[in-house]
Design an enzyme around this catalytic site. Structure first.
Site, PDB file in Angstrom:
ATOM      1  N   LYS A  73      27.627  21.555  10.947  1.00  0.00           N
ATOM      2  CA  LYS A  73      27.192  22.108  12.018  1.00  0.00           C
ATOM      3  C   LYS A  73      26.093  21.404  12.508  1.00  0.00           C
ATOM      4  O   LYS A  73      25.417  20.806  11.808  1.00  0.00           O
ATOM      5  CB  LYS A  73      26.602  23.777  11.786  1.00  0.00           C
ATOM      6  N   ARG A 116      25.551  35.164  10.832  1.00  0.00           N
ATOM      7  CA  ARG A 116      25.369  34.614   9.445  1.00  0.00           C
ATOM      8  C   ARG A 116      24.014  34.966   8.888  1.00  0.00           C
ATOM      9  O   ARG A 116      23.764  34.984   7.752  1.00  0.00           O
ATOM     10  CB  ARG A 116      26.024  33.225   8.908  1.00  0.00           C
ATOM     11  N   VAL A 166       6.138  39.570  21.543  1.00  0.00           N
ATOM     12  CA  VAL A 166       4.940  39.143  22.389  1.00  0.00           C
ATOM     13  C   VAL A 166       5.165  39.376  23.769  1.00  0.00           C
ATOM     14  O   VAL A 166       4.175  39.999  24.539  1.00  0.00           O
ATOM     15  CB  VAL A 166       4.558  37.508  22.254  1.00  0.00           C
ATOM     16  N   ASP A 233       7.755  30.584   7.401  1.00  0.00           N
ATOM     17  CA  ASP A 233       6.403  31.141   6.985  1.00  0.00           C
ATOM     18  C   ASP A 233       5.304  31.181   8.322  1.00  0.00           C
ATOM     19  O   ASP A 233       4.364  31.738   7.901  1.00  0.00           O
ATOM     20  CB  ASP A 233       5.655  30.402   5.899  1.00  0.00           C
TER      21      ASP A 233
END
Ligand SMILES: NC(=O)c1ccc[n+]([C@@H]2O[C@H](COP(=O)([O-])OP(=O)(O)OC[C@H]3O[C@@H](n4cnc5c(N)ncnc54)[C@H](O)[C@@H]3O)[C@@H](O)[C@H]2O)c1
Length: 325
Positions: A73, A116, A166, A233
């Site tokens: 991909k 996926r 947001v 994160d």
């Protein structure tokens, strides 16, 4: 070569095939078991970052012998694309004949990536979340916010979801669309905290930023809850991550690769990757009180698990356009 042809599948071709989320989840479950048994070939993804360090274009190859699936991909993620009215994620997938290496298909990868990634959250949650989880909190009401909720709804007895974005109008549109599509009570909330507190399943799916904005603070994620960090994160303050009893990922090698690139600094130790959870080599949730978190980076094996479903359904239904090699 003139008699060799490949099947080109546009976004609309792939989207209209009717491959279901339940089928995608089952395909990923097989792929992660194979990975846990060491039977998948998948080098960590290399990438380039044109014009801005938060833009990426990644090459993602994998081979899953059990699914007779190999390919690559080539996928871009551009956080500012919404300003041009373009999708965040775009790209193509080349799927090869495992016997001859010849390309069998070139397909748009937007639908596959969306489905996926949601399915990978659900497969992780199968091992890490409480089976009675009924409330979801979604932060980032775009493509991933939608498919992640759809996938969780396949495996869990969801009743309610709270959605934060947001851009409040995105959260409101999401709440209207997803309530109708999934038959759940989905409400838009105006503060990120409201989407996390009181939720059994939390998904953060805003932009991936090299410098985390660290909005989610310690004390927000409930005891017994599960979180999936689709945007890496970026959303989580370090003390909030450290509340996890078990911090997992989909692939340790790729997580270490990202750490070298500057992401995932100062995170808790990794309990298990999804291959180890799927094969039972490492335990998933052991008590109803644990807080569990997974940082699934998105793997080429996810894509190569779904590509055969798409190709087979397209050939069966006569979708797409045949091109000469
Ligand atoms: N881990 C993986 O496997 C994987 C795979 C695909 C995409 N992604 C990542 O998922 C994220 C979402 O992708 P997408 O295709 O859904 O994008 P999208 O543009 O469709 O949706 C993103 C949404 O986040 C909102 N948003 C921006 N900043 C936010 C914030 N601070 N808090 C809440 N919402 C905010 C935007 O308004 C938008 O509605 C991206 O970071 C993408 O790179 C991860």
């Amino acid at each position: 070569m003139s008699d060799h042809r490949l099947l080109y599948l546009s976004y609309a071709d792939v989207d209209n095939l009717g491959v279901t989320m339940a089928q995608v989840i089952d395909a990923l479950d097989i792929a992660f078991r194979e990975k846990g048994l060491g039977k998948v070939e998948m080098p960590p993804k290399p990438g380039v970052h044109p014009t801005n360090p938060d833009n990426f274009i990644h090459a993602m190859p994998a081979y899953i012998p059990a699914l007779q699936s190999a390919g690559v991909k080539w996928v871009a993620g551009y956080p500012d694309n919404y300003k041009r009215d373009l999708p965040y994620i775009t790209g193509l997938l080349i799927w090869n004949d495992v016997e001859t290496g010849l390309p069998l298909s070139v397909m748009d990868c937007v639908w596959i990536t969306a489905m996926r990634t949601g399915a990978a959250t659900a497969v992780s949650a199968r091992y890490l979340a409480r089976p009675d989880s009924s409330t979801a909190g979604i932060l980032g009401c775009g493509v991933q916010g939608r498919t992640n909720l759809e996938a969780l709804n396949v495996l869990f007895p969801l009743k309610k979801a709270k959605a934060y974005d947001v851009r409040p109008e995105m959260a409101q549109r999401y709440a209207r669309e997803m309530s109708e599509r999934l038959g759940l009570e989905v409400t838009a909330v105006t503060e990120p905290r409201a989407a996390v507190v009181g939720s059994d399943l939390v998904v953060t799916a805003g932009p991936i930023l090299k410098q985390p904005h660290a909005t989610i603070k310690a004390g927000w994620l409930e005891e017994g809850a599960f979180a999936s960090l689709v945007d890496y994160d970026t959303y989580w303050d370090r003390p909030a991550l450290k509340e996890a009893s078990k911090f997992c990922t989909d692939d340790l090698a790729q997580l270490l690769y990202y750490q070298r690139a500057g992401y995932f600094q100062d995170i808790p130790p990794i309990h298990a990757d999804l291959g180890e959870l799927a094969t039972g080599q490492k335990p998933g949730r052991e008590t109803p009180e644990e807080r569990t978190i997974t940082a699934n980076l998105g793997l080429a094996l996810d894509d190569m698990a779904v590509a055969p479903l798409v190709y087979k359904k397209a050939v069966e239904t006569g979708a797409g356009t045949w091109l000469s090699l």
